[in-house]
Write an enzyme that holds these catalytic residues in place. Structure first.
Site, PDB file in Angstrom:
ATOM      1  N   SER A  23     -49.726 -32.919  36.843  1.00  9.31           N
ATOM      2  CA  SER A  23     -49.472 -33.240  38.251  1.00  9.31           C
ATOM      3  C   SER A  23     -48.208 -32.611  38.810  1.00  9.31           C
ATOM      4  O   SER A  23     -48.018 -32.592  40.032  1.00  9.31           O
ATOM      5  CB  SER A  23     -49.408 -34.763  38.423  1.00  9.31           C
ATOM      6  OG  SER A  23     -50.672 -35.340  38.148  1.00  9.31           O
ATOM      7  N   GLU A  41       0.788  -1.226   0.000  1.00 11.68           N
ATOM      8  CA  GLU A  41       0.000   0.000   0.000  1.00 11.68           C
ATOM      9  C   GLU A  41       0.827   1.287   0.000  1.00 11.68           C
ATOM     10  O   GLU A  41       0.410   2.280  -0.585  1.00 11.68           O
ATOM     11  CB  GLU A  41      -0.921   0.007   1.234  1.00 11.68           C
ATOM     12  CG  GLU A  41      -1.965  -1.083   1.254  1.00 11.68           C
ATOM     13  CD  GLU A  41      -3.019  -0.882   0.185  1.00 11.68           C
ATOM     14  OE1 GLU A  41      -3.462   0.267  -0.025  1.00 11.68           O
ATOM     15  OE2 GLU A  41      -3.392  -1.870  -0.462  1.00 11.68           O
TER      16      GLU A  41
END
Length: 799
Positions: free
Chosen positions: A460, A86
């Site tokens: 139950s 770069e």
């Protein structure tokens, strides 16, 4: 000389014109330029990450995948690769490389359009943080001016750190650390030189040079960067040759969780969004939950195996698709449309033999599936009906069938995705921390979290709350209640209710303890009828249940309320912790991007509990904090909780939960639950350390099967989980509180037994509720423990 003078003054004039133009542009644009100081406090978007209590990644949420690194953490050879790609003059220029700009200008004049921008890394930082990607001269001038300012106010190291953490590198990866994880599944410091060069080549064009999209072009740019590094003297020839020879190995690595807990992750995400709004996705919060990886994995496995076992009992429903004789490529294309669900992999039958089959997986591999693992696959005809047992593989599958397999080490087992669902919730009864939670078979199959969203009838498993209400109303575990037929007729209407026991039998006068572990419906109804519906609903609401979810009629005694597994588990913690109401919580603490704690849970907790967790009480805002420990409210008598635990232990030792004896522990208490037509299956149970509730059923209510109950579907899941997480822990029973008596009782009358009473047994009583002996009773006085007659009940609303 005249020509030289002319040339000199012409160049000087051009230089002055350029300087004046630049100065004018600076004077015109500088008031609108952003402050470079903001770069020092810039907040990069970092996703929300959710962890287990032992620091295992559960999930990541956010559009940008980013893990910022400090300059000191950036490998030096990566920096050299990046500069080679770069900006190889980065160390020498002052933000603008005149040579690069002139080269870009020459390309523009020659081609007529912009080819490169001539940008330095500093100029790219200016563009990435402050400007748009628009290609225009005004933006370029702004970029240049900002770059010059950045170079004056930041060091080169600071500029590089900003750059490598901001740049987009494809596949949602922002910054070099995220890119290293996405393409190689490693940290940037763990990559080879060739891999670092590949990532260094991405900023120029993340799509064009992407190794997943265009591997050939990516390798070409990687090799060019390596050549530049060699020519610039950054690497020696041996390193260059080794890197050039390395094959490209990039492949996609998603944000793979270390712990499969998708339902937990979604709960944490929703809570964080509720607390912080959209900033939850971008501000880099790290959320630490109360869930331990060991217990969550045990919950996942227990639920998976329990549902598979139930599913296989009810036969094979056939392949997911019949593709028939197609090409291998066509099969592989079809497999890409199907995802794995909780470890069940989609596969296509490629060969059918006498002793098994061969299947093709989406990665192109083939596996042998033994006939032994297929013998369960009787054809499913209906919930209670199966076809004949298959005798060979060809009776189960055909070539081209899309099926499911489960890889178990090197072997593959024949399977199918269950249609039934289940949920598991496990809580610490001392402070309410969620230890494990599974909201269904697979989050990929259904995001519906049944643990906290599915309101179902508990059957139950709800009865202990009614029995607890009776104990606090003056009844005892030895009280005799008449287990006999009863018929209710609604006044002024023809509706009749004839409740019955599960096996349609009646035992006559029976002790409350025995009625609970045998799950006698008629006893529960008579108890509720006797103590009153208003009292009972008011009492049960203390456990955290909403009154509107509790039916105001006698069916409440049979568990017809609509409640979630989380609500049931929360209610059960009261029995396990000595009568205190706690509130479930999931998030233990939250840290910001700097690792500073900004929230810590301060849950209500049982006082003086030896296993109560100690956590910080700091909060996001002082107004939210309650720095003093929050003591849980005691909602029932601790002696009632202890007697209920004793009665619920009998459910396991001699009642409907006897299968749990296989765990070999003596500190477990629990209760099964099965609703009408076996639509819902439940088991809730605990010791002093852990309360766990399991539900199983279908999302669209239907029968689980004629012989399926809480003890056959939910209980095995509960046992697999509790057996795993408690195996290395000592037995731990709730401590016995003061104010209890243990007396010998006559099983026939429920009265205190004399030394000569046959078959007398020991029972627990509150000191004020102990039954008298016959000699203490006056003639005609009511006898505590005598059967409750139905005639004592007031008029009721039946339906």
């Amino acid at each position: 000389m005249r020509f030289l003078k002319f040339l000199f003054w012409s160049c000087f004039a051009l230089f002055c014109a350029f300087s004046l133009s630049l100065s004018g542009a600076f004077l015109y644009l500088s008031p609108n330029l952003p402050s470079v100081d903001s770069l020092r406090s810039i907040q990069l978007q970092i996703p929300l990450r959710v962890y287990s209590t032992d620091n295992k990644l559960i999930a990541e949420f956010g559009e940008m995948r980013r893990s910022p690194v400090r300059f000191e953490e950036i490998p030096s050879d990566f920096i050299q690769a990046l500069l080679a790609a770069e900006d190889d003059n980065f160390a020498n220029h002052y933000g603008v490389d005149v040579t690069g700009l002139l080269r870009a200008a020459a390309q523009l004049l020659k081609s007529g359009h912009i080819q490169t921008g001539g940008s330095t890394i500093t100029m790219q930082v200016a563009k990435n943080f402050f400007l748009t990607s628009e290609r225009s001269f005004s933006r370029k001038i702004n970029e240049i001016l900002l770059a010059l300012q950045i170079e004056r106010e930041l060091t080169k190291n600071e500029i590089l750190e900003l750059y490598v953490n901001k740049i987009y590198l494809g596949h949602r990866a922002y910054g070099i650390e995220a890119a290293a994880q996405v393409y190689y599944g490693k940290s940037i410091g763990e990559l080879t030189l060739a891999q670092k060069a590949m990532i260094a080549g991405l900023p120029k064009a993340p799509s064009a040079f992407n190794p997943l999209v265009n591997p050939a072009r990516s390798k070409e740019r990687r090799d060019w960067i390596l050549g530049r590094m060699y020519r610039l003297g950054s690497i020696d020839e041996a390193s260059y040759q080794q890197a050039i020879a390395e094959p490209e190995t990039a492949r996609y690595h998603g944000a793979a969780p270390e712990l499969d807990a998708a339902y937990i992750a979604e709960m944490a995400r929703a809570e964080m969004v509720g607390r912080f709004g959209s900033a939850a996705y971008t501000d880099g919060f790290r959320v630490y939950t109360t869930v331990s990886s060991e217990r969550q994995q045990a919950a996942n496995l227990a639920l998976f195996e329990g549902l598979i076992e139930y599913d296989q009992r009810h036969g094979y429903r056939g392949p997911e698709a019949r593709l028939g004789e197609k090409s291998r490529d066509a099969w592989l294309e079809e497999l890409t449309q199907h995802r794995a669900l909780s470890g069940l992999l989609p596969a296509i039958v490629s060969q059918v033999d006498a002793d098994g089959i061969k299947v093709l997986l989406r990665d192109g591999s083939e596996h042998a599936v033994s006939w032994e693992s297929m013998k369960w696959a009787r054809p499913f005809l209906a919930t209670n009906s199966l076809g004949p047992r298959p005798q060979r593989p060809a009776e189960v599958v055909a070539r081209g069938d899309l099926i499911r397999i489960r890889l178990d080490g090197e072997s593959a087992r024949f399977s199918q995705v269950p249609v039934a669902q289940a949920a598991l919730v496990s809580l610490n009864p001392i402070d309410g921390s969620i230890e494990a939670l599974a909201g269904g078979f697979s989050f990929g199959q259904s995001k519906y979290n049944r643990a906290i969203q599915a309101k179902r009838q508990p059957g139950s498993s709800f009865k202990p709350f009614v029995y607890s209400a009776a104990l606090d109303a003056g009844y005892t575990a030895a009280t005799l209640v008449n287990d006999s037929p009863i018929v209710f007729v609604e006044e002024g209407m023809d509706r009749i209710w004839r409740p019955k026991n599960d096996n349609n039998t009646f035992l006559g006068p029976i002790r409350m303890r025995e009625a609970l572990y045998k799950s006698r419906n008629l006893v529960s109804i008579r108890l509720l009828q006797s103590i009153g519906i208003d009292y009972t609903i008011d009492y049960i609401s203390r456990f955290g249940f909403r009154p509107q979810d509790l039916p105001r009629n006698l069916s409440l005694a049979l568990g017809t309320a609509t409640l979630t597994p989380m609500e049931i588990a929360t209610g059960w913690t009261v029995f396990a912790n000595g009568g205190y109401k706690i509130e479930p919580y999931l998030i233990e603490r939250v840290e910001d991007r700097e690792g500073q704690q900004i929230f810590a849970a301060n849950p209500t907790r049982v006082p003086d509990a030896p296993n109560a967790a100690t956590v910080s009480t700091s909060e996001v805002e002082p107004a939210e904090a309650d720095t003093a420990p929050r003591i849980a409210e005691q909602i029932i008598d601790e002696r009632t909780a202890y007697i209920m635990t004793s009665m619920l232990q009998d459910v396991i030792t001699r009642g409907t939960g006897r299968r749990a004896l296989a765990l070999g522990r003596h500190d477990l208490a629990g209760k099964t639950g099965t609703t009408n037509d076996s639509i819902d299956s439940w088991f809730s149970g605990y010791n002093a350390d852990l309360v766990t509730t399991v539900w199983a059923g279908f999302d669209q209510p239907q029968s689980l099967g004629r012989h399926e109950y809480g003890g056959t579907v939910a209980l095995p899941i509960w046992m697999k989980y509790m057996g795993s997480v408690l195996k290395d822990l000592p037995e731990h029973m709730p401590a016995e509180p003061a104010g209890l008596l243990t007396l010998r009782v006559d099983p026939q009358s429920g009265r205190a037994a004399t030394p000569s009473t046959p078959n007398a047994y020991f029972e627990l009583f509150k000191s004020e509720d102990s039954p008298p002996s016959m000699s203490e009773l006056e003639p005609g006085a009511p006898v505590p423990g005598s059967p409750l007659p139905a005639s004592e009940a007031a008029p009721i609303d039946l339906f």
